[in-house]
Design an enzyme around this catalytic site. Sequence first.
Site, PDB file in Angstrom:
ATOM      1  N   ASP A 188       0.763  -1.240   0.000  1.00 34.69           N
ATOM      2  CA  ASP A 188       0.000   0.000   0.000  1.00 34.69           C
ATOM      3  C   ASP A 188       0.804   1.307   0.000  1.00 34.69           C
ATOM      4  OD1 ASP A 188      -1.544  -2.196   0.534  1.00 34.69           O
ATOM      5  OD2 ASP A 188      -2.945  -1.157   1.798  1.00 34.69           O
ATOM      6  N   GLU A 232      -1.777  -8.602  12.510  1.00 33.14           N
ATOM      7  CA  GLU A 232      -1.540  -8.243  11.112  1.00 33.14           C
ATOM      8  C   GLU A 232      -0.066  -7.938  10.868  1.00 33.14           C
ATOM      9  OE1 GLU A 232      -3.339  -5.116   7.771  1.00 33.14           O
ATOM     10  OE2 GLU A 232      -3.863  -4.890   9.885  1.00 33.14           O
TER      11      GLU A 232
END
Length: 816
Positions: free
Chosen positions: A557, A786
């Site tokens: 990202d 995560e």
Amino acid sequence: MAKSKSHERTPKAKNKHLNHNHQRKETESSRMNVMNTLLTVTCMAVAAWFGYKGYLETRVNTPFDTEKLVTLSGLDTADRYWGSYRSNLYFGMKTRDPQSLVSGLMWYRPNDLRQGSQSFRHWCEQSDKLEKYGWLEHDGKTFGIQEIVDGDLIIKTSYVKKPGGRHGGDWTARIGVTFKDSELSQAEKSEEISFIFYSALEDKSTGNIKASLGADNRLSGMEGYTDGLGAYRFSMNPTKGTVEEHSFLIAVMPGLDLVRETVLQNLRVASQKGSNMKRIVLGGDQLPPNAEGKKTDPNFCATQVTAKVPFEFEVLFESGSVPLRKEKLTGKNFDSALSDQRKRFHDKFEKTFKLEEKGFKEDAIDFAKLAFSNLIGSIGYFYGTAQVQSVHTKNPVPYWKTPLYSAVPSRSFFPRGFLWDEGFHGLLISTWDLDIELDIMSHWYDLMNSEGWIPREMILGSEALKKVPEEFVTQISTNANPPTFFLTLEYILNTREVELLDRHYKLLGKIYPRLQAWFEWFNTTQVGDLPGTYRWRGRDGLTNKELNPKTLTSGLDDYPRASHPNVDERHVDLRCWIAFAAGVMARLAVLLEQPSQRYNETYRYLTDNQMLNELHWSTDAQMYADYGLHTDKVELRRSFAAPRPPTSPDLIRVVLADPTLRFVDSTFGYVSLFPFILGIVESDSPNLDKILNDLTKTELLWTKYGLRSLAKSSPYYMKYNTEYDPPYWRGPIWINLNYLTLRALNHYSQVQGPYQAKAKKIYQDLRENVIKNMMAQYKRTGFVWENYGDVYGEGRGSHPFNGWSSLVVMIMAEIY
């Protein structure tokens, strides 16, 4: 004579006049014919243009023109027909059927609800702030055991399936609750809990559902019929403890995304018979009349039991197609069936991953089982229509209706399918069960459109859609995602080739044309302006809000790229992905006796180290890097020009020095490693030596918890990308890229070259750091995360995150 001559001239003049008129008419006629021809040609051209334009517009949502890999009937895989496929719920069961019957569990504490506390549990939500929850054991097919810690309560859910009949067989779920602290006083143990178990029909399902009421007007069960299940029945029976209150609800539910709202709207406060005590109960029959004055057919049925803790009950699902049963899957029969499945699971787990053999202790093995079980137990089944857009469509258009059988990254935050995540998931799933992984892969490849594109995120059904911000819903057909399924395929070829060819050769042959189209799509739509270069599409070159325009398509990202996106950009990670994919395609072509020369040539071309170095090796920084229009002199500043209160002006990007075409070599991080982690750097290359040395530098990527994503020396290290976007791939430790790095270190430690010993030492140290920290954080927090902080190793981001973070099991087992 004169008269005669004069007389003779008159017919000639007349004829001349007539000829002139005729010629004029012919000219006008000819002109009209030309005009008509031009008009016809123009109309045909316009029609052809609009036809072609329409053709271009429809290509984005036209399926790839070949035989489907998956049938809509989940009964074709009966052992996987039922499952815990509602990944977004703390506990829910459904079938692999487009219009499935679903079931789910809710619970709350009546005292908390009376006081207005948000203790109502249904969907997995991080805002619930549960101490922990997740599958302790799950085999992906037949059983699962889950533990949920909610305050001072421990809730356990388990289920076992029993095959039989024509519609997937029976299953039983057991739900129990106890106090976490067994030393609580009797007064403190008077806590009540209310469980709600429901069954419902998916949106637009064909079938029916109805409540079975006993003589005391209590719900004794639920029954009905669907095309996929035939006749069925639910029954619910307490097995431990005493029910204080029992109520039910029969209603019309607007959609699966509104189940919670449907229940909350129908809770009532009622007096208990023979007592002044008030209890919260469900509203009974809440079916509105239809146009004919009759009750509307229900699609939702729920039963609520309120009991003192500890309490336990069983829900039995029985298929109408199962022949006469000698015994029900309840009580001791359930205990026995669950015990058998657990033993099979333990035996298979050790045979597959060999953690006991490697010397891991019981707590480490339990952690590995949990990490694995939460990945395979979070496989979901979705059905619906995605929203897509191409350069030829003015607005988003619907994709075709499609199913998706896929693992999910996070039950609480990302309970849907992600393309690049799934390639990492497949490494672990295929190690456990090749059938499941090929089934998942087939579903994803059935999503391919006529151009060879697969959407990078699939948001199917009302429940999935409710979890996604609107800006991320539409999938753009020019945008790629790393083709990580080639990782999975290469791994299967390396470890399961005999099984693949013996049992799945035909399926592989059917997948192959889709792989060809997918590879071709990448190798045409993502190419750069120079030969041998590639560029991720989808970056916003006009934004003034982002410190560095995101590259969502790369999967990394906010990882910093060239500051000013343009056509000159070239991305080293994408080049490496295409090279890797070409090598896998060449192997598959040989196995399937297909032409392989083109893939071999592409592979050799893209893995040529001299060319790679010319395009991506910065001699100044001595690292692999992207190239593009770039400056490091950018920062976010408050803009007081906008008509907003002076206390909250926008943060906008300010460019302090003109960008130039150059290597993006002030930033060392995961992207810099791709020629190494995908095995493209030659084993005797001095560049490999430099990479290995850089890996161990603490000012760059090395920490005692794993490799951070971006060097501390980078000007973007831990910088916010916008006012509201904290650093994501700008420092935190990600397990999928640590796994790939370990995979590469293991590779270079085994191939002939001068740096074998160095690679082996780094491999051992990095592996130990990753395992040690992930286990420590699990013990401290109850979750796999995560990503992990690079300073203290703390879990960060969404949780539980049992997608690619579950690769820790592969790291422990040293399976690459």
